[in-house]
Design an enzyme around this catalytic site. Structure first.
Site, short mmCIF file in Angstrom:
data_model
loop_
_atom_site.label_atom_id
_atom_site.label_comp_id
_atom_site.label_asym_id
_atom_site.label_seq_id
_atom_site.Cartn_x
_atom_site.Cartn_y
_atom_site.Cartn_z
N SER A 150 -68.70 0.91 29.97
CA SER A 150 -68.65 0.74 28.53
C SER A 150 -67.51 1.56 27.94
O SER A 150 -67.36 2.74 28.26
CB SER A 150 -69.98 1.20 27.92
N SER A 151 -66.68 0.94 27.08
CA SER A 151 -65.59 1.62 26.39
C SER A 151 -64.63 2.23 27.41
O SER A 151 -63.99 1.49 28.16
CB SER A 151 -66.16 2.68 25.43
N SER A 152 -64.54 3.55 27.52
CA SER A 152 -63.68 4.15 28.53
C SER A 152 -64.05 3.66 29.92
O SER A 152 -63.18 3.41 30.77
CB SER A 152 -63.79 5.68 28.47
#
Length: 436
Positions: A150-152
């Site tokens: 998720s995200s990074s």
């Protein structure tokens, strides 16, 4: 600028550390999250946690699940559904914890020159070491290794698939960016970077594809399949980056920019699929309507696991049988095709309902009879009741309409006491169905 960065970090921390809007509690079993030290070459100085389900095959699949900026491996373990799915399907989950500070909390390094080279060092090498440890310690299947995050962690998913296509079979990136989007460490913080905040991400498909190919120009092996997820209201990592990622990976696979199919598998989830000439979906992209920087939410991890092909029985070392339904043909305007895969005391049933009538069906209930001793434990694309005997499967809302000549796929997992036969006596909205 300091105030803006603080606000952004607070936003991501509240999502990743404090828990997502809809999360699953840690699985209820004797298995637990365990930290591993000394797992191998670790130039990123990362921490490693691993979740090994109690029930698993001799050579389990391996899923690397990566958190967002400001998060941690244990935080992503408790704030996502991957561990509970591991209990169900028997794969091992690796939860890396990033230690790199990038002005935005601890994030996975997808910006440094070392991290952009295969074997160059930093976090990618550490993650590959974790995979190698699980393969050695737990007999992990090297042909079934997957990445998600998720995200990074979503950014690192794209990254790992670009650098190590021979290690990873597929990936599922939530709110990520294309490989090589960030120029350097100074470009990384999403609020100020050219990648997520300016025009640096506006490249042609060929330019994006070349960035992946240049990592290892001599590589001629298979490329990992990729599933992409992004919220349409995401402003932290802009939704526009989903299209850039699609362009990169379709170009890597030599596919058209036009999807081979589009659908809405669940309300608010608009999916585009890009298949090759054999019909295999190499890239699929989900636009989640109205969602901000808050993925994955409920059910999305299960979709990722299904994309990986890990949503079958968690004990593949046992004998598996396949049974095709032999329902007596009826006279109604529907046709049923079903298949059962059984093992030990469990089974899964996949059912395709085709509307053979001249008019669309708007709202449906499919009735069928389970053999004695079978009891449904979970299902997909419909709601099921009761769990045994004469069962009614009702549409899930998003698939309520079956056009004339169209079909809908549903299925369930069940326990059994020995009889693994397929369901029988199908009727759609009260009208008996024929079977193939």
């Amino acid at each position: 600028m300091k105030t803006k960065a603080s606000l952004l970090l607070a936003a991501v921390t509240s999502l990743v550390v404090g828990g997502l809007a809809a999360t699953a509690a840690p699985p209820a079993s004797a298995a637990s999250l365990v930290e591993v030290t000394g797992f191998g070459d670790n130039p990123g100085g990362m921490r490693m946690h691993v979740y090994v389900p109690d029930s698993r095959p001799a050579s389990p699949a391996v899923v690397v699940a990566m958190h967002g900026c400001g998060g941690s491996g244990p935080g992503f373990y408790s704030g996502s559904e991957f561990a509970s799915l591991a209990d169900r399907f028997g794969f091992v989950v690796v939860y890396p914890s990033a230690q790199q500070e990038a002005g935005f909390g601890k994030c996975f390094d997808t910006w440094s020159s070392a991290a952009k080279r295969r074997g160059g060092g930093s976090d990618p090498v550490s993650i590959v070491s974790m995979v190698g440890y699980v393969e050695q310690r737990y007999g992990g299947d090297p042909n079934r290794v997957f990445a998600t995050g998720s995200s990074s962690g979503g950014m690192m998913t794209d990254h790992m698939l670009a650098l190590y296509p021979d290690v990873f079979k597929a990936g599922a990136a939530f709110m990520g960016v294309p490989f090589d989007c960030f120029a350097n460490a100074a470009d990384y913080p999403p609020g100020s970077s050219r990648c997520t905040g300016g025009g640096g991400a506006d490249r042609t498909p060929r330019q994006w594809g070349d960035a992946v190919r240049q990592v290892n120009p001599g590589y001629t092996g298979a490329r990992p399949r990729l599933q992409l997820w992004h919220g349409t209201n995401d402003t932290l990592v802009p939704y526009s980056l989903l299209q850039e990622s699609i362009e990169q990976w379709t170009d890597v696979f030599g596919l058209s920019q036009t999807p081979t199919s589009t659908d809405t598998p669940q309300a608010g989830w608009n999916r585009r699929r890009y298949a090759d000439s054999s019909g295999t979906t190499q890239v699929e992209a989900y636009s989640v309507q109205g969602a901000g920087h808050s993925l994955p939410s409920t059910g999305m991890a299960a979709s990722a696991v299904a994309f990986f092909g890990l949503d079958g029985p968690g004990t593949p070392t046992t004998t598996t049988t396949t049974t095709t339904t032999t329902t007596t043909p009826g006279t109604g305007s529907c046709r049923i095709s079903s298949k059962v895969n059984a093992w030990n005391n469990g089974l899964t049933a996949s059912i395709t309902v085709t509307n053979t009538g001249a008019a669309a069906v708007n709202g449906w209930t499919l009735a069928f009879t389970l053999p004695g001793g079978q009891s449904i434990t979970s299902g997909w694309n419909a709601t099921y009741s009761p769990a045994s005997g004469r069962v009614s499967a009702r549409d899930a809302g998003y698939n309520a309409t079956i056009p004339a000549g169209g079909s809908v796929d549903i299925g369930f997992q069940a326990s059994h006491s020995g009889d693994t036969a397929a369901p029988s006596s199908f009727a759609l909205n009260g009208s008996a169905c024929s079977a193939t």
